[in-house]
Scaffold this active site. Sequence first.
Site, PDB file in Angstrom:
ATOM      1  N   CYS A  17       0.860  -1.181   0.000  1.00  0.00           N
ATOM      2  CA  CYS A  17       0.000   0.000   0.000  1.00  0.00           C
ATOM      3  C   CYS A  17       0.898   1.234   0.000  1.00  0.00           C
ATOM      4  CB  CYS A  17      -0.901  -0.005   1.231  1.00  0.00           C
ATOM      5  SG  CYS A  17       0.024   0.127   2.785  1.00  0.00           S
ATOM      6  N   HIS A  79       3.908   1.943  11.705  1.00  0.00           N
ATOM      7  CA  HIS A  79       2.770   1.689  12.589  1.00  0.00           C
ATOM      8  C   HIS A  79       2.510   2.831  13.559  1.00  0.00           C
ATOM      9  CE1 HIS A  79       4.799  -2.166  11.566  1.00  0.00           C
ATOM     10  NE2 HIS A  79       3.582  -2.458  11.190  1.00  0.00           N
ATOM     11  N   CYS A 101       2.529   5.897   8.899  1.00  0.00           N
ATOM     12  CA  CYS A 101       1.613   6.042   7.766  1.00  0.00           C
ATOM     13  C   CYS A 101       0.707   7.250   8.006  1.00  0.00           C
ATOM     14  CB  CYS A 101       0.765   4.779   7.617  1.00  0.00           C
ATOM     15  SG  CYS A 101      -0.549   4.944   6.385  1.00  0.00           S
ATOM     16  N   HIS A 129      -0.419  -4.754  19.612  1.00  0.00           N
ATOM     17  CA  HIS A 129       0.011  -4.421  18.254  1.00  0.00           C
ATOM     18  C   HIS A 129       0.663  -3.039  18.276  1.00  0.00           C
ATOM     19  CE1 HIS A 129      -0.209  -3.275  13.991  1.00  0.00           C
ATOM     20  NE2 HIS A 129      -0.227  -4.580  13.753  1.00  0.00           N
ATOM     21  N   GLU A 131       0.646  -0.533  16.314  1.00  0.00           N
ATOM     22  CA  GLU A 131      -0.232   0.594  15.975  1.00  0.00           C
ATOM     23  C   GLU A 131      -1.133   0.958  17.150  1.00  0.00           C
ATOM     24  OE1 GLU A 131      -3.929   1.837  13.120  1.00  0.00           O
ATOM     25  OE2 GLU A 131      -2.575   0.295  12.337  1.00  0.00           O
ATOM     26  N   CYS A 200      -8.172   1.698   6.907  1.00  0.00           N
ATOM     27  CA  CYS A 200      -7.605   2.386   5.746  1.00  0.00           C
ATOM     28  C   CYS A 200      -8.096   1.796   4.426  1.00  0.00           C
ATOM     29  CB  CYS A 200      -6.072   2.390   5.821  1.00  0.00           C
ATOM     30  SG  CYS A 200      -5.298   0.880   5.233  1.00  0.00           S
ATOM     31  N   SER A 228       1.597  -9.597  10.889  1.00  0.00           N
ATOM     32  CA  SER A 228       0.933  -8.559  10.104  1.00  0.00           C
ATOM     33  C   SER A 228      -0.571  -8.635  10.333  1.00  0.00           C
ATOM     34  CB  SER A 228       1.240  -8.749   8.612  1.00  0.00           C
ATOM     35  OG  SER A 228       0.345  -8.005   7.811  1.00  0.00           O
ATOM     36  N   SER A 229      -1.131  -7.625  10.979  1.00  0.00           N
ATOM     37  CA  SER A 229      -2.555  -7.627  11.305  1.00  0.00           C
ATOM     38  C   SER A 229      -3.416  -7.693  10.053  1.00  0.00           C
ATOM     39  CB  SER A 229      -2.905  -6.372  12.118  1.00  0.00           C
ATOM     40  OG  SER A 229      -4.301  -6.287  12.336  1.00  0.00           O
ATOM     41  N   ASN A 230      -3.112  -6.861   9.053  1.00  0.00           N
ATOM     42  CA  ASN A 230      -3.981  -6.835   7.872  1.00  0.00           C
ATOM     43  C   ASN A 230      -3.917  -8.140   7.095  1.00  0.00           C
ATOM     44  OD1 ASN A 230      -2.434  -6.286   5.052  1.00  0.00           O
ATOM     45  ND2 ASN A 230      -1.275  -5.339   6.712  1.00  0.00           N
TER      46      ASN A 230
END
Length: 316
Positions: A17, A79, A101, A129, A131, A200, A228-230
């Site tokens: 991304c 993050h 980000c 996490h 973030e 996002c 990786s959360s996503n």
Amino acid sequence: MTKPPLTLYLAAPRGFCAGVDRAIKIVEMALEKWGAPVYVRHEIVHNKYVVDGLRDKGAVFVEELDECPPDRPVIFSAHGVPKAVPEKAAAREMVFVDATCPLVSKVHIEAARHSENGLQMIMIGHAGHPETIGTMGQLPEGEVLLVETPEDVATVEVRDPEKLAFVTQTTLSLDDTAEIVAALKARFPAIVGPHKEDICYATTNRQEAVKAMAPDCDALLVVGAPNSSNSKRLVEVGARSGCRYSQLVQRAADIDWRSLEGIASIGLTAGASAPDVLIEEVIDAFRDRYDVSVETVTTAEEDVEFKVPRVLRQPA
């Protein structure tokens, strides 16, 4: 020996991304500007291949600012970091570059604005996490309460139910988050939400692509890191959307071929921090074993680009 036929549905969009692309570029430009070593607090993005590649170029990854010498530049990961981290770096007179980000920074700004207006924050996110730690660390302790599930909403203890706002981690499952938001609004009708959803665009787009192709797939593979959360949310979305086998793999070597025996179709996508080279590696592995026909499933076009910080655009 004749290879069995296989239809490989390739999600679009997938992989990098704009926020990840910018973060990696920041480390590379910092190395060009200041030379090695450049220190990076936490993994710049959650992908071992990317981190190892930057390490080979001279990046040194650390967990805390205390591990960085004061005379070398330090970069904060995509993050985001608690507010205390850049304050500490400034106090030590360090050169630092924030690779957070911009969409995560937007959540930080939202939280600060609500707090200034006297609202206590509830954050929907995953405990531990980076973030979540970074966002909760924008405000004093106790000003941000974390909920991970609708069940958490039932037990969270707030200061004043009439003075609440919520934000979310940017990499969550859309469906899971909607359930938690509904629970928050049911228990706290006065709660204030974001002007625009915090999850996002990249997370949303990758999940929608999986939902679109899942009904046609016998199985789904998500290229991404276990932290990786996503990426993990994509696996869950695949399973929930009907894929009887939905798995996360870091590299082609991680594919469990026995679990894929007898399949005629497979979906392939990648988390937002997985580079194209790893996706191609997986496709090549399937071509070694199957007569592969690739069909791209496009649900959105992405043209987002984020500028790197001004300090890196200026000459040394």
